[in-house]
Write a protein that holds these residues in place. Sequence first.
Motif, mmCIF file in Angstrom:
data_model
loop_
_atom_site.group_PDB
_atom_site.id
_atom_site.type_symbol
_atom_site.label_atom_id
_atom_site.label_comp_id
_atom_site.label_asym_id
_atom_site.label_seq_id
_atom_site.Cartn_x
_atom_site.Cartn_y
_atom_site.Cartn_z
ATOM 1 N N GLU A 1 -10.647 4.029 -0.629
ATOM 2 C CA GLU A 1 -9.543 4.724 0.048
ATOM 3 C C GLU A 1 -8.284 4.741 -0.817
ATOM 4 O O GLU A 1 -7.491 5.691 -0.759
ATOM 5 C CB GLU A 1 -9.211 4.054 1.382
ATOM 6 N N GLU B 1 -8.829 7.348 -3.513
ATOM 7 C CA GLU B 1 -8.662 8.664 -2.885
ATOM 8 C C GLU B 1 -7.184 8.978 -2.688
ATOM 9 O O GLU B 1 -6.738 10.109 -2.917
ATOM 10 C CB GLU B 1 -9.378 8.694 -1.533
ATOM 11 N N GLN C 1 -3.826 -1.795 1.103
ATOM 12 C CA GLN C 1 -3.542 -0.996 2.290
ATOM 13 C C GLN C 1 -2.078 -0.547 2.320
ATOM 14 O O GLN C 1 -1.766 0.575 2.720
ATOM 15 C CB GLN C 1 -3.893 -1.786 3.550
ATOM 16 N N ILE D 1 -1.772 2.356 -0.078
ATOM 17 C CA ILE D 1 -2.290 3.598 0.518
ATOM 18 C C ILE D 1 -1.224 4.232 1.414
ATOM 19 O O ILE D 1 -0.983 5.446 1.363
ATOM 20 C CB ILE D 1 -3.576 3.314 1.314
#
Length: 383
Positions: free
Chosen positions: A73, A76, A276, A279
């Motif tokens: 993630e 990405e 996280q 992101i």
Amino acid sequence: MKTTAHRLESVQEYYFSRKLREVGQLIQAGHPVINMGIGSPDLAPHPEVIRALEKAMNHPKAHMYQSYQGLPELREAIATFYKKYYQVEVNPDSEVLPLMGSKEGIMHLSLAFLNPGDEVLIPNPGYPTYESVTSLVEATPVFYDLKESNQWQPDFEALEALDTSRVKIMWLNYPNMPTGTPADTKTFDRLIHYARERDIVLINDNPYSFVLTQTPQSILSRPGAMDVTMELNSLSKSFNMAGWRVGMLCGKAAFIQAVLKVKSNMDSGMFYGIQQGAIAALKMTPDWFEDLNLIYQKRRDLVEILALKLGTVTDPKSVGLFVWAKLPDTAPSAEDFIDKILYEKYIFITPGSIFGSNGARYIRFSLCVTEATISEAIKRLES
């Protein structure tokens, strides 16, 4: 007693490591030092970033080792970010590598590509770590000039005249630190052509592309760049996450795989919560940068006044997290100049000489201080 490795003889302790000890001693002695030397953002990350970190703490795998390549993630999110802001398409599975800070990436890249005796083209002035890491891996630094008379762009006539038969890597850094020179696509195109002709790996160090700029630029957006170029980037400056140590490397798959061989032997993955948070940061909308730059512009306006009070000259077109200022001809050396200000006015400014000989007549101010603090510095100079 065993002696240390010979490679340590090729480097010194990092300037800020030494100088901040000196500044710390002045503070301990009761002196109110204003630190305008280092580019460590004093502003907080977006609240969504903090919430993402907090939420991640309850994940069942939060405290386990993580992938050397980072969460899918996160890769990405980096690829999406590059597409949205730089118009660059990279494959998140093979052309993106999250790093525990872009400074660490300089070491990873150097270990991946350099053998003892290889040569590395390094900008003068430039980030001191390029030279120190090159020396630590027993390669040879070869400096190329950036000068104010040439708008801090490479001298291509001089580059063409160089014997580059042993050159493996060329470092560049636009928007430039320390000078604040914006990225120039014509320079990028010429350097890509230069690197391709000479089989050189071109690496752009790009942590300042959103700070006081109108249009963020990546060298990877230029034709043919992916064949010969990699780009380091970071969340430190643009997202106020310097202490989180989140960087990234983008480039062609073969280059990324080479760096991964090194990285996977040097760390055990980035903490899950930090990934996280990263992101969440990469998903910020453009108003995040607009709001941040409003703050930095106000600070910069005050720093311009401060620089004028010191008799120095700045470039109003420069960008990034610092203000580069030229000393008057009558001033002493940059080191003596900043020490006089430090010990008489208790204001710490960085001497340009630490970035190379072409920075010897310059000083650098950081924008990582509040407007009130800069105003206090101006008052001290007026007293």
